[in-house]
Design an enzyme around this catalytic site. Structure first.
Site, short mmCIF file in Angstrom:
data_model
loop_
_atom_site.label_atom_id
_atom_site.label_comp_id
_atom_site.label_asym_id
_atom_site.label_seq_id
_atom_site.Cartn_x
_atom_site.Cartn_y
_atom_site.Cartn_z
N CYS A 35 0.84 -1.19 0.00
CA CYS A 35 0.00 0.00 0.00
C CYS A 35 0.88 1.25 0.00
CB CYS A 35 -0.93 0.11 1.20
SG CYS A 35 -1.95 -1.34 1.46
N ASN A 73 -0.54 1.72 6.04
CA ASN A 73 0.24 0.72 5.31
C ASN A 73 0.82 -0.22 6.35
OD1 ASN A 73 2.01 -0.70 3.64
ND2 ASN A 73 3.59 0.87 3.80
N GLY A 74 0.63 -1.52 6.16
CA GLY A 74 1.14 -2.50 7.13
C GLY A 74 0.05 -3.48 7.50
N LYS A 97 10.30 -13.88 -14.39
CA LYS A 97 9.88 -12.71 -15.19
C LYS A 97 8.67 -13.06 -16.04
CE LYS A 97 11.38 -10.29 -13.53
NZ LYS A 97 12.22 -10.17 -12.42
#
Ligand code: G6P
Length: 610
Positions: free
Chosen positions: A2, A100-101, A487
């Site tokens: 986030c 965020n977290g 990738k």
């Protein structure tokens, strides 16, 4: 993950917040939201499912006036991507918060707060924080004290931005375990998850430390550390410019970053070679005393950075004669590992904020290692601040979720480390001179390999309708095969696996048919003949082979075998050079499939949650 951004200014902040979110979108992009306090003291909020571009559309239709606001771009952990789970979360129309977290004790807090009468409207862990803060505001505490009181009850990781509708003059921020930076303007102040978000408005930053609580007004900021002491944190001027994070003429950031590799590698080498030597001090001033004592190396990382570590194991053992173990951080952190005396702990991370890598570093500090070394691309990151020794890769900001230039510059860093440690273990001056000479040529060689772009783009067409692929390599090119497969799967969503070619007979050969392309990397080294036999095994079973081979190697190009000559030069740097066509392949396949190259589904660049 986030991304969060906040602003308190003398001008409208919505456009600043939106631009900040665009620059933070690499951190998560399943929903986005913004809350701004208007002149009448009303909190107005907009939230959308999907990307920041949709929030921009919503804002264009319904502008949010006001000079104090917070905004968020989300990568869902608790609660599906949905408007009601998007941030900012609001309590009682008064307190708005972005987070965020991950709050680990959210269930217990939710039960308590619900019992106290707080109404929950989301499935997130975050919402407990905003209600907990509101509960303190309702008791009459000013915002900063309310946040201080509320975070004491939190377990887990957080970076927070909080506003109170009854206090138009303050923005409060707190950090524990998730990154947060303060941007200093003139008559305005900002917060964000990283500096890139704020480069259009300032280049002066203060990096909060774990446990810090900050109160921002338009003219001043105050910071308290975890013990409650008012502290001064140093102000740093960022050398990054807005242009370094623009996409320029490229169609995607990933494409730009692939083509930036010659420059990025030159930057990594800049100042790190002294004549014909690698000075130990390039790893920090303590390296000269520490490196001669090193008897083994343990490398910890995640994702692409882990693959860089796997390549380095071959180098450290063969060139420096040092035993080396490499492990993904999420595994290492939860087991009891034996640490032989004289072991150097090396954490590799592009961002320096990956939760598992950081946790592994914290654990390593008390585990008896001789020293900890961070190989990282972000100077202000937690990993860099908390390690004994540091090597910055200087690749410049990497925005595409799929890591490219960060990987090749990590490999350069690890080659330098191999040479530096090797010298302490008897690597001769002559050999060091030879290796340094090879490194100096590397940027030009990468430039050469990039000329394969059109060839690889044409090959990519063969993959667009495939569902599975197999990547093969041997020796230090096995990790390169792993990276090629990563990738491809990340950005094209084609299932891709990598195997050491010698393992084919032990299982994967059963999968071979015309529908499963097999990609092999074939450098001109001692394992070439072995690899050729492995490729024959694939051919004999009707497999479609695409071989990226050293252009000096002769491989029969017949029905079912396509050979692409790679202008490779020597064993030392081959792994870097063979990485490039695999990056290009993944890129072009994704473009053909029309996937979101820079922001592939379900992923995020910076994995700051466990
Ligand atoms: C995420 C990214 C990868 C990266 C990995 C480790 O998964 O998408 O590109 O390799 O995290 O990140 P780090 O910043 O620690 O290198």
């Amino acid at each position: 993950m986030c991304g969060i951004v906040g602003a308190i200014a003398q001008r409208p902040v919505a456009a600043i917040l939106l631009e900040g979110l665009r620059r933070l979108e690499y951190r998560g992009y399943d929903s986005a939201g913004i809350a701004v306090l208007d002149e009448g003291g009303q909190l107005n909020r907009l939230r959308v499912l999907g990307k920041v571009a949709r929030l921009a559309e919503a804002l264009a239709a319904e502008p949010l006036p006001g000079t104090l606001g917070i905004a968020h771009t989300r990568w869902a952990t608790h609660g599906e991507p949905a408007v009601h789970n998007a941030h900012p979360h609001i309590s009682a129309e008064r307190c708005a918060l972005v987070h965020n977290g991950v709050i680990e004790n959210h269930e217990a807090l939710r039960a308590r707060l619900s019992a106290e009468g707080h109404i929950f409207t989301s499935d997130t862990d975050t919402e407990v924080v905003v209600h907990a803060i509101y509960a303190e505001l309702a008791r009459g505490l000013p915002l900063v004290d309310a946040v201080r009181a509320a975070v004491q009850g939190l377990r887990g990781a957080y970076a927070l931005g909080v506003i109170d509708a009854q206090d138009p003059n303050h923005l409060v921020a707190a950090r524990y375990g998730s990154p947060l930076v303060i941007g200093l303007g003139f008559g305005e102040s900002f917060i964000a998850s990283d500096v890139c978000a704020l480069l259009p408005v300032t280049n002066r930053f203060i990096f909060l430390e774990d446990g810090d609580l900050a109160e921002l007004s338009r003219e001043a900021i105050w910071i308290w550390d975890r013990s409650g002491q008012l502290v001064e944190r140093p102000m740093k001027t960022s050398l990054l410019s807005v242009e370094t994070i623009e996409r320029g003429p490229y169609r995607h950031y990933m494409q730009k970053e692939i083509f930036e590799q010659p420059h990025a590698i030159a930057e990594t080498l800049e100042g790190r070679l002294s004549g014909e030597r690698v000075p130990l001090e390039v790893f920090g001033h303590r390296a000269a005393a520490l490196f001669p004592q090193i008897r083994s190396v343990r490398i910890i990382a995640c994702g692409t950075s882990y693959h860089a570590g796997l390549v380095a194991r071959y180098w450290l053992e063969s060139l420096a004669g040092l035993p080396c173990q490499v492990e993904v951080a999420s595994e290492y952190r939860y087991r009891r590992a034996v640490v032989p005396e004289g072991t150097l702990f090396v954490a590799i991370s592009q961002s320096g904020e990956t939760a598992d890598t950081l946790a592994a570093l914290h654990q390593a500090k008390n585990a008896g290692y001789a020293a900890t070394l961070a190989i990282c691309n972000v100077p202000e990151s937690s990993l860099v601040r908390e390690s004994d020794l540091v090597f910055l890769t200087h690749a410049g900001p990497e925005i595409g979720v799929a890591s490219t230039k960060a990987f090749t510059t990590q490999l350069v860093a690890l080659l330098l480390l191999t040479i530096a440690l090797g010298r302490c273990r008897g690597l001769s001056a002559e050999e060091e001179r030879r290796l340094v000479g090879l490194l100096r040529q590397l940027p030009g060689e990468v430039e050469e390999v990039l000329r394969l772009d059109a060839t690889v783009a044409a090959l990519a067409e063969r993959f667009a309708d495939k569902h599975h692929t197999l990547f093969l390599g041997r020796g230090e090119h096995y990790p390169i095969a792993l990276e090629g497969a990563l990738k491809l799967k990340e950005i094209s969503y084609i299932h891709a696996e990598a195997y050491p070619a010698g393992e084919l007979k032990h299982g994967p050969l059963a999968l071979i048919d015309e529908e499963m392309p097999v990609i092999a990397v074939a450098p001109n080294n001692g394992l070439l003949e072995k690899l050729k036999s492995n490729l024959e095994e694939v051919r004999a079973r009707g497999g479609q082979l695409i071989v990226f081979a050293d252009q000096r190697v002769h491989l029969a190009q017949n029905n079912g075998v396509t050979v692409v000559g790679v202008p490779a030069t020597n064993e030392l740097v081959d792994p870097l050079l063979f990485t490039i066509p695999l990056q290009l392949l993944a890129y072009h396949v994704a473009v053909l499939k029309g996937t979101d190259v820079d922001q592939p589904r379900n992923l995020a660049k910076s994995v700051t949650v466990e």
